[in-house]
Design an enzyme around this catalytic site. Structure first.
Site, PDB file in Angstrom:
ATOM      1  N   SER A   1       0.961  -1.049   0.037  1.00 33.72           N
ATOM      2  CA  SER A   1       0.069  -0.015  -0.112  1.00 33.72           C
ATOM      3  C   SER A   1       0.687   1.394  -0.085  1.00 33.72           C
ATOM      4  O   SER A   1       1.739   1.428  -0.749  1.00 33.72           O
ATOM      5  CB  SER A   1      -0.979  -0.095   1.111  1.00 33.72           C
TER       6      SER A   1
ATOM      7  N   ASP B   1     -10.368  -4.289  -4.373  1.00 29.70           N
ATOM      8  CA  ASP B   1      -9.515  -3.142  -3.654  1.00 29.70           C
ATOM      9  C   ASP B   1      -9.594  -1.935  -4.422  1.00 29.70           C
ATOM     10  O   ASP B   1      -9.262  -1.743  -5.560  1.00 29.70           O
ATOM     11  CB  ASP B   1      -8.158  -3.677  -3.710  1.00 29.70           C
TER      12      ASP B   1
ATOM     13  N   HIS C   1      -7.823  -5.450  -0.001  1.00 26.69           N
ATOM     14  CA  HIS C   1      -6.713  -4.779   0.236  1.00 26.69           C
ATOM     15  C   HIS C   1      -6.381  -5.152   1.635  1.00 26.69           C
ATOM     16  O   HIS C   1      -7.036  -5.487   2.590  1.00 26.69           O
ATOM     17  CB  HIS C   1      -7.185  -3.286   0.571  1.00 26.69           C
TER      18      HIS C   1
END
Length: 357
Positions: free
Chosen positions: A197, A287, A317
């Site tokens: 991320s 996601d 995610h």
């Protein structure tokens, strides 16, 4: 304001979660509800069950008080941790960066010989959250399953330290690792970077800007364009762990709008990515960040970079931190560790000629 579930010891909730995930599939399906389908994809039972539990927990990623969000992320990670990975030693370190030190943690698998590869890893958390502790379990798994040393970096967080503080720390930590690899027992010619991320964003930025390129890049659902908004941001705006409002909150705290097109914030906008290291990039089907991550992989392929793009279309995610729950989560992390190990063993030549799905 504390949630009612905050009063329950994390160890007790962790035991309950592990017990729940050990139930027969029909029972877990009954608890999770009808299978979720969207954009031609089917959400994995493990992911859907976790989302159902998150509703009970009642806490999201973003909160008006960043310190509350940080504490909740730390707690939520303890709730889903599996059994500790055996045979991985740790050592606390501080890495220099001008007038301040960067906290770090070195993970070394037992019996790993000197001169083995090193992975410099940047944790996720929207540039605001996350720590050495929230990603401890993941780094242990990567170290053990990829047979590498892992150096986890505790870069400075916004809003106390807005952009480009995290980037400065990420670059300084990588450069220190390369120069001092032998003191860590690692091969200076086999230093890779990785992250998830926001950490994937930092790993990508380091890969593009570092004078000495990493040997390999391991990117989990990276943030690649803070200035744009793609279809997956709308498709999965709410209900799948990371939300579009979360992303807006993270971005607003991290960087002003007028700087979001800078390449050190949005590596997807770089004019030339041809010098990027060989890469394994994993996305999740459900996601908001899916499309920008996959667009980045295609940009790398177009630039002639060896790249493997892997969409786990049934996951959400954050799956890299959910490996302790087993099932699809653990399989996805193990696949990434295998790709890292193979890529480094082959000198980074994991794929040629474009993304592999």
């Amino acid at each position: 304001m504390p949630l009612p579930t905050d009063l329950i010891p994390p160890q007790a909730v962790n035991f309950a979660v592990r017990t729940l995930y050990a139930l027969p599939v029909p029972v877990r399906r009954l608890i999770a509800g009808r299978q979720v389908r969207r954009d031609g994809q089917r959400l994995a039972l493990e992911a859907q069950l976790l989302l159902a539990l998150a509703k009970v927990e009642g806490a999201g990623l973003s909160d008006r008080d960043v310190n509350v969000s940080r504490r909740r992320l730390e707690r939520s990670q303890r709730l889903i941790e599996g059994r500790p990975v055996a045979g991985v030693g740790t050592r606390a370190l501080t890495l220099p960066n001008g007038d301040h030190d960067i906290p770090a943690r070195l993970y070394t698998p037992a019996g790993l010989p000197s001169g083995s590869p090193l992975l410099v890893y940047y944790h996720g958390g929207g540039f605001l959250l996350g720590s050495l502790d929230t990603h401890d379990s993941l780094c242990r798994h990567l170290a053990a399953n990829a047979a590498v040393r892992v150096l986890l970096i505790g870069y400075r967080l916004a809003p106390e330290h807005p952009f480009p503080a995290a980037v400065d720390d990420a670059l300084a930590a990588y450069e220190h690792a390369v120069k001092n690899a032998e003191s860590f027992g690692a091969d200076p010619e086999a230093v890779a970077v990785g992250g998830d991320s926001a950490g994937g964003n930092l790993a990508a930025v380091v890969s593009h800007h570092a004078e000495r390129k990493p040997a390999f890049a391991l990117l989990f659902y990276p943030v690649t364009d803070l200035s744009g908004h793609r279809r997956s941001r709308d498709l999965f705006a709410k209900g799948f762990y990371l939300t579009d409002p979360d992303m807006v909150w993270f971005s607003d705290q991290y960087i002003p709008v007028e700087r979001r097109t800078e390449v050190k914030a949005s590596p997807l906008l770089a004019d030339d990515l041809s010098g990027f290291p060989p890469t394994y990039l994993a996305t999740a089907g459900f996601d908001p960040l899916r499309d920008e991550g996959e667009e980045f992989a295609h940009r790398l392929a177009d630039a002639g970079v060896p790249v493997v793009l892997r969409r786990h279309e049934d996951l959400i995610h954050g799956f890299a931190n959910m490996g302790g729950l087993g099932g699809r989560f653990a399989a996805a992390v193990s696949e990434a560790a295998g790709a890292l190990r193979m890529g480094l063993a082959l000198g980074g030549t994991t794929a040629r000629g474009g993304p592999a799905g």
